[in-house]
Each structure stands twice: as C-alpha cells, then as structure tokens.
Write a protein that holds these residues in place. Structure first.
Motif, PDB file in Angstrom:
ATOM      1  N   ASP A  57       0.501  -1.137   0.184  1.00 16.22           N
ATOM      2  CA  ASP A  57      -0.444   0.157   0.147  1.00 16.22           C
ATOM      3  C   ASP A  57       0.810   1.677  -0.261  1.00 16.22           C
ATOM      4  OD1 ASP A  57      -2.149  -1.518   0.949  1.00 16.22           O
ATOM      5  OD2 ASP A  57      -1.801  -1.803   2.260  1.00 16.22           O
ATOM      6  N   ARG A 556       3.116  -3.082   3.634  1.00 11.49           N
ATOM      7  CA  ARG A 556       1.869  -3.321   3.163  1.00 11.49           C
ATOM      8  C   ARG A 556       1.028  -3.204   5.291  1.00 11.49           C
ATOM      9  NH1 ARG A 556       0.783  -9.263   1.951  1.00 11.49           N
ATOM     10  NH2 ARG A 556       0.999  -9.662   4.030  1.00 11.49           N
ATOM     11  N   VAL A 571      -4.171   4.139   5.933  1.00  8.55           N
ATOM     12  CA  VAL A 571      -3.024   4.553   5.614  1.00  8.55           C
ATOM     13  C   VAL A 571      -2.154   5.443   5.201  1.00  8.55           C
ATOM     14  CG1 VAL A 571      -1.394   3.746   2.722  1.00  8.55           C
ATOM     15  CG2 VAL A 571      -3.017   2.215   2.846  1.00  8.55           C
ATOM     16  N   LEU A 590      -1.845   2.265  -3.014  1.00  8.61           N
ATOM     17  CA  LEU A 590      -2.931   2.366  -2.321  1.00  8.61           C
ATOM     18  C   LEU A 590      -3.882   2.734  -3.538  1.00  8.61           C
ATOM     19  CD1 LEU A 590      -4.973   0.144  -1.329  1.00  8.61           C
ATOM     20  CD2 LEU A 590      -5.594   2.374   0.496  1.00  8.61           C
TER      21      LEU A 590
END
Length: 942
Positions: A57, A556, A571, A590
């Motif tokens: 992400d 991630r 995120v 992401l």
C-alpha cells in the motif's frame, strides 16, 4: 376552497389528467433514475475495492528519488526499481517496521546485473555426412533480439567431426609449463595452440592437436559473443554415436569425455540478470516467495556469502534464488555448412582460419534457439555443484533510469545514449570469465556504471553466485489483476505497438527486454539473495550502498484489503508517520492502477526501427480520483434530473394558468384577494402532485424490477414528497403570476408582439420572431433541453475520464463498464424530457396562435408551409438548447475531471447534434396538429 379546487380539477379533466401524468412521469423517472445512479455508484466503489488489492500500500524510497514525471503526472514507470540502487539505511528500515499500523515492511536492495552464460543448444546431427571419415561443420550464427528487429552476425563456429580417436588433456594430474599429460598416458606440448587442446590420433599412430582459437581472444570480458569463434573436436564412433570432451556435448564443462546419440553443441549467449537482496521472511509475507519455489530450498534469513580458500585464492560464493524464466527476448539463429575437405588437425592458430576457408562448402541446414529454452535446458540439469546454476560477480553493472523528453501531445520520447564503454563489463584485471552481451553495443537509454567492488590481484579473489533454489515469478501472490502491473516488483515489462507501423514491425507481439542492461526495457530482479549477504559482498569496494544498501521498502498496512475511504485514511496516517520518522520519500500506492502511456523509442544500432509504444505505467491515486469523480457525477445527475422534471412541470402548470387567465381576471374583479387566487392554483397543483406521488409509489418498485434497478421501498416512498415538492415548485411561478391578474387580461392576446424584432422576410425569420414573442416559454423549453444535453455530455465525459484520457488507467476501464449503462439511461431520459418540453412549448404556441395560423391558411398558406414554420421553430429551440447544454456540459466536465481534453469537445458537439435531431423529431407531433385546426370557427370567433 377544497370544494372549488375539486370542481376546477373535474371541470378541466383533460388538462388535469395531462398535468397528473406529467408529475407522475417526472416523479417516477426521478425515483428510478436516482436509484440507477445510486446503484452505479455502489458498483463503482465495489469494483474499485475489488480491483485495487495489491501487494503493498505504501512505497518508501530514498529522499529526492521522485522523478519529474511522478511529480507532474503522478506516474511511476514500469520496473521503477531497475534504476534505483541503495539510499536507505538499515536503521531507517527498522524505523519503518516500528511504525504503528505497518503489517509488513519488505526491503529490497538492487545490486546490479550479473552476466551469465546461457547455453543455446544447436543440433548438428543431420548436418553430418556419415560416409565421410573427416569433415568440418561450419556454424554461422546470427544473434537476434527484440522480436527479430535487432540482429547481427557473429563469427563462424566450427565443429571438426572425425572417425579417428581423440585424446584429451588430463586434469587430475600436475602439469608442467610446457607439456600436459593426456589420456593416452603420454605428455604433449601445448605451445602451438596456446593451451592444452584435444589431439586426433591418425591411422599411422601420430597425433595432431586440434587447436581452439578461443585461447587467443584475450580476456572474455573485453569482447562480445559475436566476436568469439571456436573449433570443437568431436569423434563419430563406429556405432554412430558422438564422443567429445570438455563439455562439448554437455551443458556444463566436464573433465571426462561424454557420448551422445545426437551431435548437439551449445553456443553460449551472455545474458544480464539483475541481482537484488531481500529480507526472505518479509518477502514471503508480502508476495509469497516461499510458495513460488519450484526447485531447491528457500532462502534463509542468515544466508550469507560463503568464503572458501584454495591455495592463494579466495572463492566468495553468494547464495541466491534464481528465476525460472530469464524474461529476455533473445535468440540464436544459425545456418550450417559442410566442409568435406577441411583438415584442421595439426594446423597452427595463425593458419587455422585460412585453412578452414578452403575447399567446397555444402549447405547442411539451419536451426534456431532462444534464451528461454536455453535457460530451461540449464535448469533441467538440477541444482548441484556440477549442474545448475551459477554466474560471475567479478563485474556487476548498474543501469540508471531512463531519461524522457515530453512532447506537446503528451507522448514520452526516450532519450538515446551512445553505447557504453565495453571496458565496463570487465577485463583481465577484474577477471570476468564471460564475454559481454552483444546487444550492449546497441544505442542505449540508460547510463551504466560499474558497482565498486573490492579490487585484488588477478587470480586471488573470485566472486560468484550459486543458486540454492529456483522460484517462479508467475506463482507470486498478493495482488489483483489490475493492481499487479507494473508496480509489482517481479513483473516483466512489455510494450505494445501504439500505431499500425509499430504493430506491424513487432508482428502484433509486445516488445520485451532484449538483454542490454542499458536498454529502455529492463527485466525485473531475477536473482535474489539475502540482505545479510550485502555487507560481505560490498566490503572493501567503496560503494555507498555499503552504508545505505536498501533501494526501496514496500509496506503493507494492517487490515487493508483494497481501496475504501476508511482504508485510504488509514494508509494516509501510516504514510505520514513513516515520512516523519525517516525523512524518506513516501508514496501511497493504494488505489494505483496500470495507466497506458505513449512512448517513442528511437531506432537502435542493429536494425530496430523507431517505435511508438504503449507502456503500462502506474498511476498513483487512481481509485481516489475515480470515487470522487463518480460522486460528483452522481450529484450532477441527481440535480439535473430534478431540474428538468421541474421545468417540464412548470411549463405544464403555466399552460394551465394561461388557459384560465380570463377566469382569474374575473375572480380578481369580484374581489378575490391575491393570496386566495395563489392558494387556489397551488392547491390544485398540490392535489395533483399528491395523487401523482401515490401512483409513482406504486409504480416505482415494479418498474425498477423490470429494468433491473434496485429501487427499494424506502426509495420509492420518496416519490410522495418529491412529487408534492416538484408540483409546488413548478406551480409557484404561475401562481404568483395569477395573483397579479387584472380584468383587462381577458382582453389581451396570449401571445404578444415582439417589438424589437425586425419584420421577417423569410420563413425561418418568422419562426424566430414567433419564438421571441413568448420569451419566457421559449427559454423554459430551451433550458429543459439544455440541461438534458448537459447531462448526456457529463456522462460521456465521466466515461471518457474513467477509460483513460484523464485518469488514464485500466481500473478506469473496468469502472466505466459498471457505470455506463445506468448513467446513459439517466442522461438520455433527461434529453427526452427536454425534447418533450420543447414539443409542449410548440404545442402551446400553436394553441395560443391558432387564430393567426387559421388566418394564414385562409389567405393561401399550405399545410406544408405551416408545418415548415413550426419545424423551424422547433429547430431553433433545439439549436438554442443543445448548444447551451453542450457548453454547460463542457464546463461541468472541467469541474468533474479537472481538465478539458480536445476529444471531449468533439463528444459535446456530437451530443448537441443528437439533441437537435431529437428535438426536430419531437416537433413533428405538434406540427401534425395543424391539420386539425378548425379554420372557419377560429375566423368566425375573431
């Protein structure tokens, strides 16, 4: 009051029913269409979330490594890591791992290209004339890459096939400086050939050396495989099999002769493989590296450089995981020629080439083999000290990023660079045992530099890698189809032809990396070692990567599985914490998606023409842009549908009030106050609106089911207040006008004369004058059509944005499929409502000017002329509404997608033309009513 309202509705049943149907159609359409747009938004958000699940992400890179393209276009080029070597310290890596919310932090340290010999087996069996006791088969190679567009011939290779016995030097006993023991028990000098070569045993017992010219080529790193030539000696046994030593018939060198039913030789192509260091545990969690193993064992966390000392030399061996596919588009094509009279045995190196060129030459066939097949052949030998797979680390080459020039149309043009200095691939001092890649002499797109490694006296330090396992990049997991390319670390880049010329040159296939480290397309890291190996490999070389080895960290975030508003915020917070803790460049990946980009690649030095390519880049933040655009689009369509419905009803209510202007004037004369007259009008409209709402409540759900639209009872219940509100809003202006009624209004004509219009001299001019006589009605009808055209333009703009002109992504393609049908239906419905409003305006004009039209017929105007007059009025209304709507749509487009591409102007023009056409067709209905005008009665009333 209620009794009067009821009597008024019953007394004018025709107009009441028409108004009721108008409210019913508008309300039902609004409920169903808003249900469709809501459903399409849910489809969009669902499609975005499903298709944005990626391996990671957040991307963390060294500070200052963002390219201008990333800053301006939010784009990341394919295999962005191929030109990024170090810059992040292990301390910063530990800081990233410690950030709250980080689930996996996987570092990768790009180290450089290792040149590896890949055997390309050629079968010469059918080229051999078994009736001859001695013969030479000449192999003329042609090296080909990049879909056959780049190619160059190489020096010929020769295979000497004899029926006489061959003896070979022994490697298991000590050798002197001037002679070597052979397998017949005797020793022979090797000075004539420069090294210990096989010897042919003649029938009289004499032996003659079969010299191999490779001993005169010098340091392998100083020349390419195109310049290499050789003479291999093979014995054809009485039983038809072939025998040779030194690995001639095998894929790897062997100290003992081997036999085979087929005469196969391996011409080695030098292939660059990119070496990278990873944290095996983190990489396994991120992409499932352990599950991608197809042979051998997994890479351990503590796997490091193995040091072995032999005599005065040190052997440094780096453990790696090797790829199951080299991802290099390169092949060897060869033609065979039989030289039946050539006798190379006993000929010195100085005369060898001349001797081999004498005598007749007979064509004996051809063959071709690619690098992928050669690599699979090498893997088939199995992982072992004597088998697959190993390569040199004496010289490692690092390639910089591609430099792009931006053209006015947005195309990216690759900047061409001259071929790199051949010495960068090594020489005698570095003791690189392999030739440089032949395509390294081609025009490049990347600058090259040699990785600084510890220097040593030649013969004292040997660095190499050896595979402990083989992984298949296609088996790596953790990403969706649309999130996989090209941000995924191990995905091979490819580029399709962007125009017919380029597609024809590539034969409809994609361009792939050709084996030049300086080439534009660079293969991903295909050799993986552990981070623990990096300090020992780089020690003593002075490389800055020794202190900051990591090129990027892929992160991630916990509990994130695809794009959503909650995931995006989560995120974002983690990315901010990483940036604050490390000071590195942090990008949120992401919601990224492949984004096709047009790239111009200049011509190469080996025949490849200039190409125009479409490459899959990564567009950052695509999901966010799409969800915001679809939200704006939904709001715009909600408002536009509602406004068109209100205008449509407003025209109908205004017409009903105009029909009663005499009656309202009388009521005013009798002393009715203005508020009571207004309440009478609004009461009638409210009653019709309430009835229409109840009917729409009953119709909305079945209609939604028939059209496969999720309306639902909760949304259907909105029909009652919406219908009531629409009716009241539509009746407000006519009610206010009615309150100002005057007894003299009954004597004034419904249609006034436009004083500022000149006397018309043409039929079209008369049509414009008639429209100017009722400016409010004209503007209302044109406005309704304009809003419909604007809505359709906005839908086209949204689809265009999703497909790629603005967002420019494959995710946008997927999303556009889910919204196109519902949105188009909504927009087309608004256009039809607008056309209906125009038809209503024309119908009312005909009614109000019935006496005028009857007079024109009485003085000789034909029905066709009167029809053309009404048609011109409809056309003028259509042009006015369509052009205005197209302009509003383009303005809305700029707001929706943040830009106004030229192609959308064309789309708006086409939509406007469609609006004019629909309006012209709608005008045929009121025009047809002209034939039903009672001319005699109308003239008598006048």
């Amino acid at each position: 009051m209620l009794n009067i309202i009821w009597r008024q509705l019953r007394g004018r049943a025709g107009r009441s029913v028409a108004l009721l149907l108008g409210v019913l159609v508008a309300t039902t359409g609004f409920v169903v269409l808003t249900g469709a747009t809501t459903t399409s938004r849910l489809d969009v958000t669902g499609a975005v979330e499903r298709n944005t699940e990626a391996a990671y992400d957040i991307l963390v890179r060294p500070q200052g490594t963002r390219t201008p393209l990333e800053a301006e276009r939010r784009l990341v080029q394919p295999n962005y890591l191929s030109g990024l070597f170090g810059g992040i310290t292990t301390t910063q890596y530990e800081q990233v791992k410690a950030v709250t919310g980080v689930d996996v932090a996987a570092p990768i340290a790009m180290l450089g290209h290792s040149t590896v010999p890949v055997p390309t087996p050629l079968d010469l069996t059918d080229a051999v004339d078994r009736s001859l006791d001695r013969q030479v088969i000449r192999v003329d190679p042609r090296f080909v890459a990049e879909r056959g567009l780049s190619g160059a011939p190489g020096r010929p290779r020769f295979v000497y096939v004899t029926t006489h016995p061959l003896i070979y030097p022994r490697t298991d006993v000590a050798q002197s400086s001037d002679s070597t023991p052979y397998t017949d028990g005797r020793s022979y000098p090797w000075a004539a050939c420069g090294w210990a070569a096989p010897r042919e045993v003649l029938p009289d017992g004499r032996t003659q050396a079969v010299c191999d010219p490779r001993s005169t080529l010098g340091s392998p790193g100083a020349y390419s495989e195109r310049e290499e030539w050789s003479l291999l000696a093979v014995r054809m046994l009485p039983d038809g099999r072939f025998e040779a030593g030194g690995g001639v018939l095998a894929d790897e060198w062997s100290g003992t002769p081997s036999t085979s039913d087929r005469l196969r030789i391996a011409v080695h192509l030098t292939v660059p493989l990119l070496l990278a260091a990873v944290d095996p545990a983190a990489e396994d969690r991120l992409v499932g590296l352990g599950g991608a193993l197809v042979d051998g064992r997994a890479l351990g966390q503590d796997d490091t450089v193995a040091v072995r000392r032999t005599g005065g030399a040190e052997m440094h061996t780096v453990p790696v995981l090797a790829t199951s596919s080299p991802f290099v588009d390169e092949e060897l094509r060869a033609s065979f020629t039989r030289l039946p009279a050539a006798r190379p045995a006993g000929v010195g190196l100085a005369e060898l080439e001349r001797v081999l060129g004498r005598g007749p030459a007979l064509p004996a066939g051809d063959a071709r083999q690619d690098v992928a097949t050669g690599w699979r052949t090498r893997l088939a030998t199995g992982l072992s000290p004597d088998g697959c797979c190993f390569g040199q680390l004496q010289t490692m080459v690092q390639a910089g990023p591609t430099r792009y020039d931006r053209l006015p149309d947005g195309t990216l043009r690759v900047g061409a660079l001259p071929a790199a200095d051949p010495a960068i691939y090594g020489d005698q001092a570095t003791f690189n045992p392999y030739p440089r890649p032949w395509l390294a002499e081609d025009t490049g797109a990347r600058s090259l530099r040699r990785l600084p490694l510890k220097k040593a006296v030649p013969g004292t330090l040997y660095r190499s890698w050896r595979a402990v396992g083989v992984f298949d990049p296609a088996k790596l997991t953790g990403f969706s189809d649309l999130g996989r390319v090209p941000l995924e670390t191990y995905e091979p880049p490819s580029a399709q032809g962007a125009d017919a010329r380029s597609r024809d040159a590539l034969a409809g296939r994609p361009l792939e990396p050709g084996g030049n480290p300086a080439g534009h397309l660079s293969a991903p890291p295909l050799l993986l070692t552990s981070l623990a190996s990096v300090p020992k490999l780089l020690a003593g070389g002075g490389s800055p990567q020794l202190t900051a080895p990591i090129s990027a960290i892929r992160v991630r975030v916990a509990d994130v599985g695809g794009y959503s508003d909650r995931a995006a915020e989560q995120v974002r917070l983690v990315a901010e914490r990483i940036a604050q803790a490390t000071g590195l460049d942090v990008d949120i990946t992401l919601g990224s998606s492949p984004a096709p980009q047009a790239v111009e690649l200049p011509a190469g030095s080996f025949g490849r023409p200039a190409l125009r390519l479409t490459e899959e880049w990564s567009a950052l933040g695509v999901a966010s842009v799409i969800t915001k655009a679809v939200d704006r689009k939904s709001v715009a369509l909600f408002v536009l549908v509602l406004v068109v419905c209100a205008l449509f009803l407003g025209n109908a209510v205004a017409a009903a009030v105009r029909d009663r202007r005499s009656e309202l004037a009388v009521l005013a004369c009798l002393g009715w106050p203005a508020r009571r007259i207004g309440a009478l009008i609004l009461g009638e409209v409210a009653a019709l609106g309430l009835a229409a709402g109840l009917l729409a409540l009953a119709l909305a759900v079945p209609l939604g089911v028939a059209l496969d639209i999720d309306v639902g009872w909760r949304r259907a219940l909105l029909a009652v207040p919406v219908a009531l509100l629409l009716a009241l809003v539509a009746g407000l202006a006519p009610a206010l006008r009615a309150t100002r009624a005057h007894p003299a209004a009954a004597l004034r004509p419904a249609v006034a004369t436009a004083r500022w219009v000149r006397r018309p001299r043409t039929l079209a001019g008369l049509a414009l004058a008639n429209l100017a006589r009722t400016p409010g009605r004209t503007l209302l009808g044109a406005g309704a059509l304009a809003i419909g055209v604007a809505a359709l333009t906005l839908v086209a703009a949204a689809g265009y944005a999703f497909r790629g002109a603005i967002v420019g992504s494959l995710l946008g393609d997927t999303v556009s499929l889910s919204v196109r049908g519902a949105d188009t239906m909504a927009a087309v419905a608004t256009v039809l409502l607008g056309a209906a409003a125009v038809a209503d305006v024309l119908y009312l004009n005909i009614r109000d000017r019935a006496a005028e039209l009857a007079t024109l017929r009485a003085i000789g105007w034909s029905d066709a002329a009167l029809g053309r007059l009404i048609g011109y009025e409809g056309l003028a209304l259509g042009v006015l509404g369509a052009v205005t709507g197209a302009g509003l749509g383009l303005a809305g487009t700029a707001w929706l997608v943040g830009a106004l591409p030229g192609a959308l102007v064309t789309v708006a023009a086409l939509v406007a033309a469609a609006g004019v056409l629909v309006t012209s067709v709608a005008a045929l209905v009121p025009a047809a009513l002209l034939r039903r005008l009672p001319t005699a009665r109308l003239l008598a009333e006048e």
